[in-house]
Design an enzyme around this catalytic site. Sequence first.
Site, PDB file in Angstrom:
ATOM      1  N   HIS A   1       0.705  -1.305   0.054  1.00  0.00           N
ATOM      2  CA  HIS A   1       0.105   0.183  -0.039  1.00  0.00           C
ATOM      3  C   HIS A   1       0.775   1.392   0.038  1.00  0.00           C
ATOM      4  CE1 HIS A   1      -3.637  -2.471   1.775  1.00  0.00           C
ATOM      5  NE2 HIS A   1      -3.211  -2.535   0.492  1.00  0.00           N
TER       6      HIS A   1
ATOM      7  N   GLY B   1      -2.034  -9.211  12.565  1.00  0.00           N
ATOM      8  CA  GLY B   1      -2.433  -7.958  12.859  1.00  0.00           C
ATOM      9  C   GLY B   1      -3.214  -7.318  11.807  1.00  0.00           C
ATOM     10  N   THR B   2      -4.222  -8.226  10.938  1.00  0.00           N
ATOM     11  CA  THR B   2      -5.121  -7.459  10.022  1.00  0.00           C
ATOM     12  C   THR B   2      -6.496  -8.033  10.072  1.00  0.00           C
ATOM     13  OG1 THR B   2      -5.531  -7.064   7.699  1.00  0.00           O
ATOM     14  CG2 THR B   2      -4.347  -9.470   8.223  1.00  0.00           C
TER      15      THR B   2
HETATM   16  C1  BV8 Z   1      -7.572  -2.224  -5.650  1.00  0.00           C
HETATM   17  C2  BV8 Z   1      -2.942   3.120   2.495  1.00  0.00           C
HETATM   18  C3  BV8 Z   1      -8.262  -2.508  -8.061  1.00  0.00           C
HETATM   19  C4  BV8 Z   1      -3.585   4.614   2.664  1.00  0.00           C
HETATM   20  C5  BV8 Z   1      -4.811   1.506   2.367  1.00  0.00           C
HETATM   21  C6  BV8 Z   1     -12.241  -6.673  -3.973  1.00  0.00           C
HETATM   22  C7  BV8 Z   1     -11.111  -6.826  -4.957  1.00  0.00           C
HETATM   23  C8  BV8 Z   1     -10.328  -5.577  -5.341  1.00  0.00           C
HETATM   24  C9  BV8 Z   1     -10.510  -4.377  -4.704  1.00  0.00           C
HETATM   25  C10 BV8 Z   1     -11.802  -4.448  -3.855  1.00  0.00           C
HETATM   26  C11 BV8 Z   1     -12.584  -5.676  -3.451  1.00  0.00           C
HETATM   27  N1  BV8 Z   1     -13.589  -5.293  -2.655  1.00  0.00           N
HETATM   28  C12 BV8 Z   1     -13.409  -3.900  -2.556  1.00  0.00           C
HETATM   29  C13 BV8 Z   1     -12.190  -3.399  -3.103  1.00  0.00           C
HETATM   30  C14 BV8 Z   1     -11.892  -1.913  -3.103  1.00  0.00           C
HETATM   31  C15 BV8 Z   1     -10.937  -1.723  -2.004  1.00  0.00           C
HETATM   32  C16 BV8 Z   1     -11.305  -2.429  -0.625  1.00  0.00           C
HETATM   33  O1  BV8 Z   1     -10.627  -3.542  -0.239  1.00  0.00           O
HETATM   34  N2  BV8 Z   1     -12.363  -1.782   0.041  1.00  0.00           N
HETATM   35  C17 BV8 Z   1     -12.426  -2.417   1.582  1.00  0.00           C
HETATM   36  C18 BV8 Z   1     -12.703  -1.082   2.642  1.00  0.00           C
HETATM   37  C19 BV8 Z   1     -13.962  -3.004   1.124  1.00  0.00           C
HETATM   38  N3  BV8 Z   1      -9.598  -2.034  -2.241  1.00  0.00           N
HETATM   39  C20 BV8 Z   1      -9.055  -1.100  -3.050  1.00  0.00           C
HETATM   40  O2  BV8 Z   1      -9.294   0.031  -3.439  1.00  0.00           O
HETATM   41  C21 BV8 Z   1      -7.436  -1.363  -3.176  1.00  0.00           C
HETATM   42  N4  BV8 Z   1      -7.218  -1.249  -4.689  1.00  0.00           N
HETATM   43  O3  BV8 Z   1      -7.892  -3.375  -5.179  1.00  0.00           O
HETATM   44  O4  BV8 Z   1      -7.680  -1.780  -6.942  1.00  0.00           O
HETATM   45  C22 BV8 Z   1      -9.795  -2.292  -7.554  1.00  0.00           C
HETATM   46  C23 BV8 Z   1     -10.183  -1.031  -7.111  1.00  0.00           C
HETATM   47  C24 BV8 Z   1     -11.708  -0.839  -7.076  1.00  0.00           C
HETATM   48  C25 BV8 Z   1     -12.681  -1.865  -7.348  1.00  0.00           C
HETATM   49  C26 BV8 Z   1     -12.255  -2.973  -7.514  1.00  0.00           C
HETATM   50  C27 BV8 Z   1     -10.719  -3.332  -7.841  1.00  0.00           C
HETATM   51  C28 BV8 Z   1      -6.538  -0.593  -2.543  1.00  0.00           C
HETATM   52  C29 BV8 Z   1      -6.624  -0.779  -1.185  1.00  0.00           C
HETATM   53  C30 BV8 Z   1      -5.517   0.025  -0.578  1.00  0.00           C
HETATM   54  C31 BV8 Z   1      -5.954   1.118   0.496  1.00  0.00           C
HETATM   55  N5  BV8 Z   1      -4.878   1.686   1.263  1.00  0.00           N
HETATM   56  N6  BV8 Z   1      -3.634   1.987   2.960  1.00  0.00           N
HETATM   57  C32 BV8 Z   1      -3.066   4.906   4.013  1.00  0.00           C
HETATM   58  O5  BV8 Z   1      -2.601   4.105   4.839  1.00  0.00           O
HETATM   59  O6  BV8 Z   1      -3.454   6.019   4.606  1.00  0.00           O
HETATM   60  S1  BV8 Z   1      -5.619   0.282   3.277  1.00  0.00           S
HETATM   61  C33 BV8 Z   1      -5.495   0.545   4.759  1.00  0.00           C
HETATM   62  O7  BV8 Z   1      -6.364  -0.592   5.571  1.00  0.00           O
HETATM   63  C34 BV8 Z   1      -4.152   0.251   5.682  1.00  0.00           C
HETATM   64  O8  BV8 Z   1      -3.129   0.080   4.747  1.00  0.00           O
HETATM   65  C35 BV8 Z   1      -4.138  -1.099   6.381  1.00  0.00           C
HETATM   66  O9  BV8 Z   1      -3.057  -1.849   6.575  1.00  0.00           O
HETATM   67  C36 BV8 Z   1      -5.371  -1.693   5.708  1.00  0.00           C
HETATM   68  C37 BV8 Z   1      -6.052  -2.810   6.172  1.00  0.00           C
HETATM   69  O10 BV8 Z   1      -6.393  -2.446   7.552  1.00  0.00           O
HETATM   70  P1  BV8 Z   1      -5.619  -3.530   8.481  1.00  0.00           P
HETATM   71  O11 BV8 Z   1      -4.087  -3.532   8.338  1.00  0.00           O
HETATM   72  O12 BV8 Z   1      -6.282  -4.597   8.707  1.00  0.00           O
HETATM   73  O13 BV8 Z   1      -5.941  -2.674   9.857  1.00  0.00           O
HETATM   74  P2  BV8 Z   1      -7.187  -2.723  10.727  1.00  0.00           P
HETATM   75  O14 BV8 Z   1      -7.095  -1.367  11.589  1.00  0.00           O
HETATM   76  O15 BV8 Z   1      -8.219  -2.972   9.832  1.00  0.00           O
HETATM   77  O16 BV8 Z   1      -7.165  -4.181  11.558  1.00  0.00           O
HETATM   78  C38 BV8 Z   1      -6.043  -4.230  12.569  1.00  0.00           C
HETATM   79  C39 BV8 Z   1      -6.185  -5.507  13.043  1.00  0.00           C
HETATM   80  O17 BV8 Z   1      -5.196  -5.778  14.292  1.00  0.00           O
HETATM   81  C40 BV8 Z   1      -7.363  -5.771  13.661  1.00  0.00           C
HETATM   82  O18 BV8 Z   1      -8.220  -6.913  13.609  1.00  0.00           O
HETATM   83  C41 BV8 Z   1      -7.082  -5.778  15.618  1.00  0.00           C
HETATM   84  O19 BV8 Z   1      -8.024  -6.654  16.219  1.00  0.00           O
HETATM   85  C42 BV8 Z   1      -5.663  -6.625  15.168  1.00  0.00           C
HETATM   86  N7  BV8 Z   1      -4.727  -6.006  16.333  1.00  0.00           N
HETATM   87  C43 BV8 Z   1      -4.969  -4.899  17.413  1.00  0.00           C
HETATM   88  N8  BV8 Z   1      -3.680  -5.239  18.059  1.00  0.00           N
HETATM   89  C44 BV8 Z   1      -2.942  -6.032  17.623  1.00  0.00           C
HETATM   90  C45 BV8 Z   1      -3.603  -6.726  16.605  1.00  0.00           C
HETATM   91  N9  BV8 Z   1      -2.999  -7.873  15.984  1.00  0.00           N
HETATM   92  C46 BV8 Z   1      -1.996  -8.463  16.587  1.00  0.00           C
HETATM   93  N10 BV8 Z   1      -1.278  -7.963  17.484  1.00  0.00           N
HETATM   94  C47 BV8 Z   1      -1.839  -6.793  18.428  1.00  0.00           C
HETATM   95  N11 BV8 Z   1      -1.212  -6.202  19.109  1.00  0.00           N
END
Ligand code: BV8
Length: 246
Positions: free
Chosen positions: A119, A185-186
């Site tokens: 990302h 952690g995702t």
């Molecule tokens: C794309 C950079 C083509 C910016 C980020 C299906 C296929 C393809 C795309 C999609 C699809 N469905 C939907 C899409 C579109 C979209 C998407 O996924 N939307 C989601 C919201 C549904 N994807 C895209 O747009 C991607 N592009 O595929 O292009 C396309 C486009 C459109 C339509 C079709 C195809 C691009 C996605 C990139 C977005 N950019 N970051 C920035 O950072 O400002 S994403 C952002 O979220 C971060 O990078 C982060 O890493 C990422 C994911 O979140 P997580 O890392 O999982 O973090 P989160 O807080 O959610 O979870 C943390 C976890 O840690 C928790 O579960 C918690 O319990 C746990 N935790 C807490 N403490 C601990 C721990 N674990 C371990 N130890 C601990 N101590």
Amino acid sequence: MEKFLEISANWLLESKKIGILTGAGISKESGIPTFRGEDGLWKNYSATELATPQAFQKNPTLVWEWYLWRRKLVKEKKPNAAHYALVDLKNLKSQTELITQNVDGLHRRSGFGKHTEMHGYLFRDVCTNCTFIQEDIESNEKIPHCPQCQAMMRPGVVWFGEMIPQKALTHLQQMAEVDLLLVIGTSKTVYPAAGLVHYMQLNNKKVIEINPELSSQMIKNTLSLGFPAGEILPKIIEKLKSLIKT
Ligand code: BV8
């Protein structure tokens, strides 16, 4: 927990090629808020308000304000025991590769070496007009401008709705060939990263998932460990070291 440490360490020992996918949770114990947690980065704003090309188009100042705030926050933080445990793993098992969803650069600073930041990188600026790119440059401008063509720069990250860079996509596809995937952690809500985990599980390949939100259990070939990464990863690596010694 002992039983889970045994299984995890044995799976690591037996695996030839190990893949690691990390998310914001691995940096939580470094003091960097996750995206969707209680103190999540998205708490006051939704992802759509900030991490999209449309948001940047509409209000570049607000988007830059958020990224400059995050840069200040991340700069003061350090890799934690989980990041370093992965460096140990790579030293023990040379065919270990890493893809991170994180943009905080903590895997770089932990010395993991070559890996994919799918990302992008929080401290990268990309020109919106020419091909100029710079990294780790301090700027006190509200909106950094290109030193080459003076156009507005944007943060060098992948926003929602933007394509993942081809090189990162290729690595993600290759990662599906590993014997064991460590998912750390995702929330598995962002694609296509989350798709890799589902692919491994659909093909009944070994997955170890570390996330305190999970309940520790083994279902088919997925071992879920409901512990913070910084707590359990060093223990798993210690167990692996003891197995390698015997
Ligand atoms: C794309 C950079 C083509 C910016 C980020 C299906 C296929 C393809 C795309 C999609 C699809 N469905 C939907 C899409 C579109 C979209 C998407 O996924 N939307 C989601 C919201 C549904 N994807 C895209 O747009 C991607 N592009 O595929 O292009 C396309 C486009 C459109 C339509 C079709 C195809 C691009 C996605 C990139 C977005 N950019 N970051 C920035 O950072 O400002 S994403 C952002 O979220 C971060 O990078 C982060 O890493 C990422 C994911 O979140 P997580 O890392 O999982 O973090 P989160 O807080 O959610 O979870 C943390 C976890 O840690 C928790 O579960 C918690 O319990 C746990 N935790 C807490 N403490 C601990 C721990 N674990 C371990 N130890 C601990 N101590």
